[in-house]
Design a protein around this motif. Structure first.
Motif, short mmCIF file in Angstrom:
data_model
loop_
_atom_site.label_atom_id
_atom_site.label_comp_id
_atom_site.label_asym_id
_atom_site.label_seq_id
_atom_site.Cartn_x
_atom_site.Cartn_y
_atom_site.Cartn_z
N THR A 273 -17.67 -2.91 43.58
CA THR A 273 -18.42 -3.51 42.46
C THR A 273 -19.21 -2.44 41.70
OG1 THR A 273 -18.57 -5.53 43.75
CG2 THR A 273 -20.08 -5.35 41.88
N LEU B 75 -16.89 -0.98 39.29
CA LEU B 75 -16.66 -1.83 38.11
C LEU B 75 -17.80 -1.59 37.12
CD1 LEU B 75 -15.57 -5.29 39.65
CD2 LEU B 75 -14.14 -3.33 39.03
N GLU B 76 -19.02 -1.52 37.65
CA GLU B 76 -20.17 -1.25 36.78
C GLU B 76 -20.05 0.14 36.15
OE1 GLU B 76 -23.98 -2.52 38.28
OE2 GLU B 76 -25.00 -0.85 37.31
N SER C 65 -8.94 -12.46 33.02
CA SER C 65 -9.34 -12.85 34.38
C SER C 65 -8.34 -13.81 34.99
CB SER C 65 -10.71 -13.50 34.36
OG SER C 65 -11.05 -13.91 35.67
N PHE D 231 -12.46 -11.74 40.97
CA PHE D 231 -12.82 -10.37 40.61
C PHE D 231 -12.68 -10.10 39.12
CE2 PHE D 231 -12.13 -10.33 45.16
CZ PHE D 231 -13.39 -9.89 45.55
N ARG E 114 -15.86 -11.41 37.82
CA ARG E 114 -16.98 -10.49 38.10
C ARG E 114 -17.01 -9.34 37.08
NH1 ARG E 114 -17.81 -8.16 44.07
NH2 ARG E 114 -17.81 -10.40 44.46
N PHE E 115 -15.84 -8.82 36.77
CA PHE E 115 -15.74 -7.71 35.81
C PHE E 115 -16.33 -8.16 34.46
CE2 PHE E 115 -12.43 -4.01 35.33
CZ PHE E 115 -13.48 -3.12 35.19
N ILE F 138 -20.16 -8.44 34.64
CA ILE F 138 -20.84 -7.14 34.61
C ILE F 138 -20.96 -6.66 33.16
CG2 ILE F 138 -20.66 -4.70 35.25
CD1 ILE F 138 -19.29 -5.68 37.89
N THR G 217 -7.83 -6.86 36.10
CA THR G 217 -7.76 -6.68 37.55
C THR G 217 -6.30 -6.45 37.90
OG1 THR G 217 -9.40 -8.45 37.62
CG2 THR G 217 -8.52 -7.69 39.74
N ASP H 255 -9.40 -2.54 37.22
CA ASP H 255 -9.91 -2.69 38.58
C ASP H 255 -8.71 -2.59 39.52
OD1 ASP H 255 -10.52 -3.70 41.08
OD2 ASP H 255 -11.58 -5.47 40.36
#
Ligand SMILES: Cc1ncc(COP(=O)(O)O)c(C=O)c1O
Length: 382
Positions: A63, A66-67, A84, A88, A91-92, A95, A137, A166
């Motif tokens: 993570t 990713l940030e 997406s 995950f 999440r991307f 962020i 991802t 990712d």
């Protein structure tokens, strides 16, 4: 007595050789021994990333990377297309939004891969090039679906948006060619196909990504790629590195080189096929269709009347085999088997054999031996 089998999609089982290496006495991280090792490691990582660019190393969870990918390339207000297909991917997107990007999520149903045509249509419609980056991802660990990354890269075409990937649960297990596919940022972690304990993150950036980095105004200090690149030129890191993990990583990279990256990718694909054949023989429904099946993690629905969590419990307590559960909306609806990193044919056969017994103990109608037979046929065909 039980033997432990960690069949989760990360952190994955670590080979004895790698564990042993992490126990070596520490060295000075500002000294020659370290610098030589770090330079060997970054060279090895370039091979795995299939890139001529530097691969930056951070002490980090996935993570964090990713940030790092977001804050090093973007500025608040930048338009970002976040593709997406699961936890995950979401999440991307989150962020990027948290750091002030203007995020448009292109979501696909969980269990399905992203459709490159939809991405191509969206970027074609972006005539004035407002989209600055596309987040993707590669392997969606929550659903066991692998995106067709080469096709997604083609879908971006000549649009100037950066393609930010990712690859936390794919690099080393699925085909990924950073330079040839013109991927702009690729991030991953140590704890999956790279067979090393958790705690290291890696990031490769294309020339275009470095150009974007020079203009990026999102706040960054620890993740500052320029600081990492500058230190890496001397075989060092800007801040204290995770030295013991790097000892382990060097050994893991050696193992990967001994096997060959292509062979590792073939092994993962074959193991996934064998496992899926076993599940199908048991009449179990798989979340991902064959064409989008992840090489590193398989998500399965339990048979009617059997709870996913019960299967995980019996597998763990009776056989020492740890499986993963479903995440978010898939909690207790599926269970997941990780077959990523240090995983071989016997692990698949053992898991299926134990699963047959587990399901029959839980009252499902199962023919013992059927899953092992189906997987065995795939393995025998080689
Ligand atoms: C595809 C993917 N991205 C990101 C992450 C986040 O990694 P971490 O849990 O190390 O922060 C994971 C972890 O499973 C993952 O599978």
């Amino acid at each position: 007595m039980n033997k432990a089998y960690l069949m989760v999609p990360g952190p994955t089982a670590v080979p004895e050789r790698v564990l042993q290496a992490t126990h070596r006495p520490l060295v000075n991280h500002r000294g020659a021994l370290y610098e030589e090792m770090f330079s060997r490691i970054t060279a090895g990582l370039k091979t795995v990333f299939r890139t001529r660019q530097d691969v930056l190393v951070f002490p980090a969870a996935g993570t964090g990377m990713l940030e790092a990918a977001v804050v090093n390339t973007l500025s608040p207000g930048d338009k970002v297309l976040a593709v997406s297909i699961g936890v995950f991917g979401d999440r991307f997107a989150e962020i990027a939004a948290r750091f002030g990007a203007d995020v448009e999520v292109m979501a696909f149903p969980w269990g399905r891969a992203a459709e490159p045509e939809r991405v191509a249509e969206r970027v074609a419609a972006d005539k004035d090039h407002r989209i600055k980056a596309i987040l993707v991802t590669h392997n969606e660990t929550s659903t066991g679906v692998v995106n067709d990354l080469a096709a997604l890269a083609k879908a971006r075409g000549d649009h100037p948006a950066l393609l930010i990937v990712d690859a936390v649960s794919s690099l080393g297990a699925a085909d990924l060619a950073t330079d040839d596919w013109r991927l702009d940022v690729v991030v991953t972690g140590s704890q999956k196909a790279l067979m090393t304990p958790p705690g290291l993150g890696f990031m490769a950036m294309s020339e275009r990504a470095w150009t974007a980095n020079a203009q990026s105004t999102m706040p960054k200090f620890y993740w500052d790629a320029q600081a990492a690149k500058k230190a890496a030129a001397k075989g060092q890191n800007p801040y204290t590195p995770a030295v013991s993990l790097l000892f382990g990583l060097e050994e893991a990279l050696k193992m990967l080189a001994e096997e060959g990256l292509d062979n590792s990718i073939i092994r993962h694909k074959r193991l996934a096929e064998a496992l899926r054949a076993g599940f199908k023989a048991l009449g179990l429904k798989l979340l991902a269709e064959d064409a989008a099946a992840s090489p590193g993690v398989t998500a399965v629905f339990p048979p009617d009347g059997v709870e996913a969590k019960k299967i995980q419990k019996v597998m763990r307590e009776r056989f020492g085999i740890t499986l993963a559960g479903g995440q978010k909306q898939l909690e207790n609806k599926i269970f997941r088997v990780g077959h990523l990193g240090y995983v071989v044919e016997t692990d698949i056969l053992v898991t299926l054999a134990a699963l047959e017994i587990t399901l029959s103990l839980l009252g499902a109608n199962v023919e013992l031996g059927s899953a092992v037979k189906a997987a065995g046929q795939v393995i025998a065909e080689g």
